[in-house]
Design a protein around this motif. Sequence first.
Motif, PDB file in Angstrom:
ATOM      1  N   ILE A   1       0.872  -1.179   0.000  1.00  0.00           N
ATOM      2  CA  ILE A   1       0.000   0.000   0.000  1.00  0.00           C
ATOM      3  C   ILE A   1       0.905   1.224   0.000  1.00  0.00           C
ATOM      4  CG2 ILE A   1      -1.788   1.276   1.253  1.00  0.00           C
ATOM      5  CD1 ILE A   1      -2.665  -1.417   2.480  1.00  0.00           C
ATOM      6  N   MET A   2       1.015   1.858  -1.153  1.00  0.00           N
ATOM      7  CA  MET A   2       1.867   3.039  -1.298  1.00  0.00           C
ATOM      8  C   MET A   2       1.050   4.295  -1.019  1.00  0.00           C
ATOM      9  SD  MET A   2       4.881   1.931  -2.117  1.00  0.00           S
ATOM     10  CE  MET A   2       5.634   3.485  -2.631  1.00  0.00           C
ATOM     11  N   ILE A   3       1.697   5.284  -0.413  1.00  0.00           N
ATOM     12  CA  ILE A   3       1.077   6.594  -0.177  1.00  0.00           C
ATOM     13  C   ILE A   3       1.812   7.595  -1.049  1.00  0.00           C
ATOM     14  CG2 ILE A   3       0.392   8.279   1.541  1.00  0.00           C
ATOM     15  CD1 ILE A   3      -0.732   5.434   2.023  1.00  0.00           C
ATOM     16  N   ASN A   4       1.112   8.195  -1.997  1.00  0.00           N
ATOM     17  CA  ASN A   4       1.787   9.083  -2.943  1.00  0.00           C
ATOM     18  C   ASN A   4       2.015  10.475  -2.362  1.00  0.00           C
ATOM     19  OD1 ASN A   4      -0.642  10.491  -3.156  1.00  0.00           O
ATOM     20  ND2 ASN A   4      -1.095   9.824  -5.238  1.00  0.00           N
ATOM     21  N   GLU A   5       2.546  11.375  -3.197  1.00  0.00           N
ATOM     22  CA  GLU A   5       2.934  12.697  -2.708  1.00  0.00           C
ATOM     23  C   GLU A   5       1.743  13.540  -2.271  1.00  0.00           C
ATOM     24  OE1 GLU A   5       1.999  13.109  -7.037  1.00  0.00           O
ATOM     25  OE2 GLU A   5       3.072  11.654  -5.780  1.00  0.00           O
ATOM     26  N   ARG A   6       0.541  13.181  -2.711  1.00  0.00           N
ATOM     27  CA  ARG A   6      -0.676  13.890  -2.276  1.00  0.00           C
ATOM     28  C   ARG A   6      -1.284  13.287  -1.010  1.00  0.00           C
ATOM     29  NH1 ARG A   6      -5.114  13.960  -4.293  1.00  0.00           N
ATOM     30  NH2 ARG A   6      -5.720  16.040  -3.640  1.00  0.00           N
ATOM     31  N   GLY A   7      -0.706  12.182  -0.555  1.00  0.00           N
ATOM     32  CA  GLY A   7      -1.253  11.534   0.616  1.00  0.00           C
ATOM     33  C   GLY A   7      -2.373  10.569   0.300  1.00  0.00           C
ATOM     34  N   ASP A   8      -2.429  10.078  -0.948  1.00  0.00           N
ATOM     35  CA  ASP A   8      -3.455   9.119  -1.354  1.00  0.00           C
ATOM     36  C   ASP A   8      -2.847   7.744  -1.585  1.00  0.00           C
ATOM     37  OD1 ASP A   8      -5.600  10.926  -1.339  1.00  0.00           O
ATOM     38  OD2 ASP A   8      -5.102  11.647  -3.347  1.00  0.00           O
ATOM     39  N   VAL A   9      -3.679   6.727  -1.484  1.00  0.00           N
ATOM     40  CA  VAL A   9      -3.253   5.327  -1.614  1.00  0.00           C
ATOM     41  C   VAL A   9      -3.102   4.925  -3.078  1.00  0.00           C
ATOM     42  CG1 VAL A   9      -4.206   2.977  -1.436  1.00  0.00           C
ATOM     43  CG2 VAL A   9      -4.126   4.445   0.582  1.00  0.00           C
ATOM     44  N   ARG A  10      -2.092   4.104  -3.330  1.00  0.00           N
ATOM     45  CA  ARG A  10      -1.979   3.340  -4.563  1.00  0.00           C
ATOM     46  C   ARG A  10      -1.601   1.906  -4.169  1.00  0.00           C
ATOM     47  NH1 ARG A  10      -3.646   7.488  -6.079  1.00  0.00           N
ATOM     48  NH2 ARG A  10      -3.139   8.697  -7.938  1.00  0.00           N
ATOM     49  N   ILE A  11      -2.471   0.948  -4.456  1.00  0.00           N
ATOM     50  CA  ILE A  11      -2.170  -0.456  -4.175  1.00  0.00           C
ATOM     51  C   ILE A  11      -1.293  -0.989  -5.302  1.00  0.00           C
ATOM     52  CG2 ILE A  11      -3.123  -2.720  -3.625  1.00  0.00           C
ATOM     53  CD1 ILE A  11      -5.820  -1.357  -3.096  1.00  0.00           C
ATOM     54  N   VAL A  12      -0.246  -1.709  -4.938  1.00  0.00           N
ATOM     55  CA  VAL A  12       0.659  -2.265  -5.943  1.00  0.00           C
ATOM     56  C   VAL A  12       0.674  -3.789  -5.854  1.00  0.00           C
ATOM     57  CG1 VAL A  12       2.109  -0.202  -5.918  1.00  0.00           C
ATOM     58  CG2 VAL A  12       2.692  -2.125  -4.436  1.00  0.00           C
ATOM     59  N   ASP A  13       1.210  -4.407  -6.888  1.00  0.00           N
ATOM     60  CA  ASP A  13       1.483  -5.851  -6.956  1.00  0.00           C
ATOM     61  C   ASP A  13       0.240  -6.718  -7.023  1.00  0.00           C
ATOM     62  OD1 ASP A  13       4.127  -5.331  -7.054  1.00  0.00           O
ATOM     63  OD2 ASP A  13       4.652  -6.257  -5.155  1.00  0.00           O
ATOM     64  N   PHE A  14      -0.832  -6.246  -7.656  1.00  0.00           N
ATOM     65  CA  PHE A  14      -1.964  -7.121  -7.927  1.00  0.00           C
ATOM     66  C   PHE A  14      -1.513  -8.267  -8.828  1.00  0.00           C
ATOM     67  CE2 PHE A  14      -4.996  -3.972  -6.420  1.00  0.00           C
ATOM     68  CZ  PHE A  14      -6.045  -4.767  -5.997  1.00  0.00           C
ATOM     69  N   GLY A  15      -1.930  -9.469  -8.487  1.00  0.00           N
ATOM     70  CA  GLY A  15      -1.679 -10.620  -9.344  1.00  0.00           C
ATOM     71  C   GLY A  15      -0.359 -11.318  -9.142  1.00  0.00           C
ATOM     72  N   LEU A  16       0.636 -10.659  -8.538  1.00  0.00           N
ATOM     73  CA  LEU A  16       1.951 -11.294  -8.414  1.00  0.00           C
ATOM     74  C   LEU A  16       1.922 -12.439  -7.417  1.00  0.00           C
ATOM     75  CD1 LEU A  16       4.480  -8.345  -8.644  1.00  0.00           C
ATOM     76  CD2 LEU A  16       3.494  -9.762 -10.440  1.00  0.00           C
ATOM     77  N   ALA A  17       1.139 -12.317  -6.360  1.00  0.00           N
ATOM     78  CA  ALA A  17       1.037 -13.420  -5.402  1.00  0.00           C
ATOM     79  C   ALA A  17       0.404 -14.643  -6.065  1.00  0.00           C
ATOM     80  CB  ALA A  17       0.217 -12.999  -4.186  1.00  0.00           C
ATOM     81  N   ARG A  18      -0.552 -14.439  -6.941  1.00  0.00           N
ATOM     82  CA  ARG A  18      -1.183 -15.565  -7.635  1.00  0.00           C
ATOM     83  C   ARG A  18      -0.197 -16.214  -8.592  1.00  0.00           C
ATOM     84  NH1 ARG A  18      -6.041 -17.844  -8.457  1.00  0.00           N
ATOM     85  NH2 ARG A  18      -6.527 -18.682 -10.506  1.00  0.00           N
ATOM     86  N   LEU A  19       0.644 -15.432  -9.227  1.00  0.00           N
ATOM     87  CA  LEU A  19       1.658 -15.998 -10.111  1.00  0.00           C
ATOM     88  C   LEU A  19       2.601 -16.894  -9.317  1.00  0.00           C
ATOM     89  CD1 LEU A  19       2.999 -16.168 -12.877  1.00  0.00           C
ATOM     90  CD2 LEU A  19       4.281 -14.099 -12.309  1.00  0.00           C
ATOM     91  N   LEU A  20       2.966 -16.456  -8.116  1.00  0.00           N
ATOM     92  CA  LEU A  20       3.814 -17.291  -7.276  1.00  0.00           C
ATOM     93  C   LEU A  20       3.061 -18.530  -6.812  1.00  0.00           C
ATOM     94  CD1 LEU A  20       6.485 -17.702  -5.860  1.00  0.00           C
ATOM     95  CD2 LEU A  20       5.671 -16.281  -3.978  1.00  0.00           C
ATOM     96  N   ASP A  21       1.781 -18.376  -6.479  1.00  0.00           N
ATOM     97  CA  ASP A  21       0.974 -19.524  -6.067  1.00  0.00           C
ATOM     98  C   ASP A  21       0.901 -20.585  -7.150  1.00  0.00           C
ATOM     99  OD1 ASP A  21       0.397 -18.566  -3.589  1.00  0.00           O
ATOM    100  OD2 ASP A  21      -1.620 -17.886  -4.070  1.00  0.00           O
ATOM    101  N   ALA A  22       0.976 -20.173  -8.414  1.00  0.00           N
ATOM    102  CA  ALA A  22       0.852 -21.113  -9.514  1.00  0.00           C
ATOM    103  C   ALA A  22       2.026 -22.068  -9.569  1.00  0.00           C
ATOM    104  CB  ALA A  22       0.737 -20.356 -10.841  1.00  0.00           C
ATOM    105  N   THR A  23       3.137 -21.723  -8.938  1.00  0.00           N
ATOM    106  CA  THR A  23       4.338 -22.537  -9.018  1.00  0.00           C
ATOM    107  C   THR A  23       4.744 -23.127  -7.678  1.00  0.00           C
ATOM    108  OG1 THR A  23       5.734 -20.610  -8.646  1.00  0.00           O
ATOM    109  CG2 THR A  23       5.187 -21.133 -10.911  1.00  0.00           C
ATOM    110  N   GLU A  24       4.091 -22.649  -6.597  1.00  0.00           N
ATOM    111  CA  GLU A  24       4.427 -23.130  -5.258  1.00  0.00           C
ATOM    112  C   GLU A  24       3.159 -23.673  -4.605  1.00  0.00           C
ATOM    113  OE1 GLU A  24       7.500 -23.030  -4.198  1.00  0.00           O
ATOM    114  OE2 GLU A  24       8.444 -21.673  -5.639  1.00  0.00           O
TER     115      GLU A  24
END
Length: 387
Positions: free
Chosen positions: A149-172
């Motif tokens: 959960i990133m907080i940008n220069e305006r103080g608002d949220v940007r969620i990052v890394d959607f889907g990457l955990a699922r990509l890892l789940d596909a192999t582990e």
Amino acid sequence: MNTGKVLAGGRYHLDRHLGRGGMADVWLAFDTKMDRPVALKLLALDRLRQGHRRDALTEHINARYEKEWQSMARIRSPYVAAIHDRGEEGEQAYLVMEWIDGKSLDHYLGKGSTLTLSQTVRWAGQTCEGLADAYQAEVVHRDIKPANIMINERGDVRIVDFGLARLLDATETHGAGATWQYVAPERCDGEPGTHLSDLYSLGCVMYEMLTGSPPFTSRHDDSMAVVAMHLRQTPTPLRRVRRGVPEKLNDLVMSLLAKRPEQRPQHADIVAKLIRQAVEHAPASGTSSARLVVASENPHVNMDFVERIRAQEQQLRELLAMHSGDHVEVIEARFSLAELTGESGDPRGAADLYERLGTDCTVFYGPYSSRALDAFDAMARWIASPA
């Protein structure tokens, strides 16, 4: 400093290495075609292939990678980092994402720090709205945690890394892409998880926002002990851990932490509204005095103050970009932010901000400096306020 490394025929110039995770190296890069900075993730697919039959897994990973990046790219939300591009060069796959000029929520929660009610409402609510937008695109995150959960220069949220955990789940094994302090019980049991698993993880994050630590931790970083707690233990109610948490907010977070998915709130957009309602306070008709608002017996946030607090936080960030922490303008901006926080109806948040300010002023100017004494006096004043 440019490293000289380029991708996509010279379109992306890698500038600075930002960090490394279990499956990706993150770089600040420059997109020469669009004339903008970007975050470029070099995905370590070779690490994911280890221990498997290479040819079969390569085909599987490539198919999963293509599906996941397309899913991420479908999300349209002001609170989710945009996916701009993807590609492969040889064995190297990469994702090109929106560059967030800011810091992760981890930065604000370091060393057991808590957030003010205004920050909690704003950032948790925006995270919910981002999750709701993702679910509209049929995308589940599966690794909601402060670092994502990133907080940008305006103080608002940007969620990052959607889907990457699922990509890892596909192999582990299922759950391999999760972070144990924030993982839902069903994922601990081997299930892939749904949007309700993300809401449980958000509940863990909100618990940490308000108390300084996740609901379940292990002194020796024993992941199996933490998993057992998620599966079997009921977390201590927030109001018993931290004074100044509104009762409705306590109840909402505890409902997000229900063991069974069907017992949790069922939609992220509803949770966003409930977060606001849990702390919202409207002054009595005809009442405009901040002093009368503060005099409420219950901690709350007067929503009229939220934008003023956000603007003060942004001014503080801008001042810190120009000056050192002991500069007089920075100190005065911190005094103003703490006072606004108290006037909004959050005396505990104001006391915490003043305590940190007093501690810093002691370091900067000495224990008997007027600024340090002023901060500690203000801290005592807000501690004595009704909560």
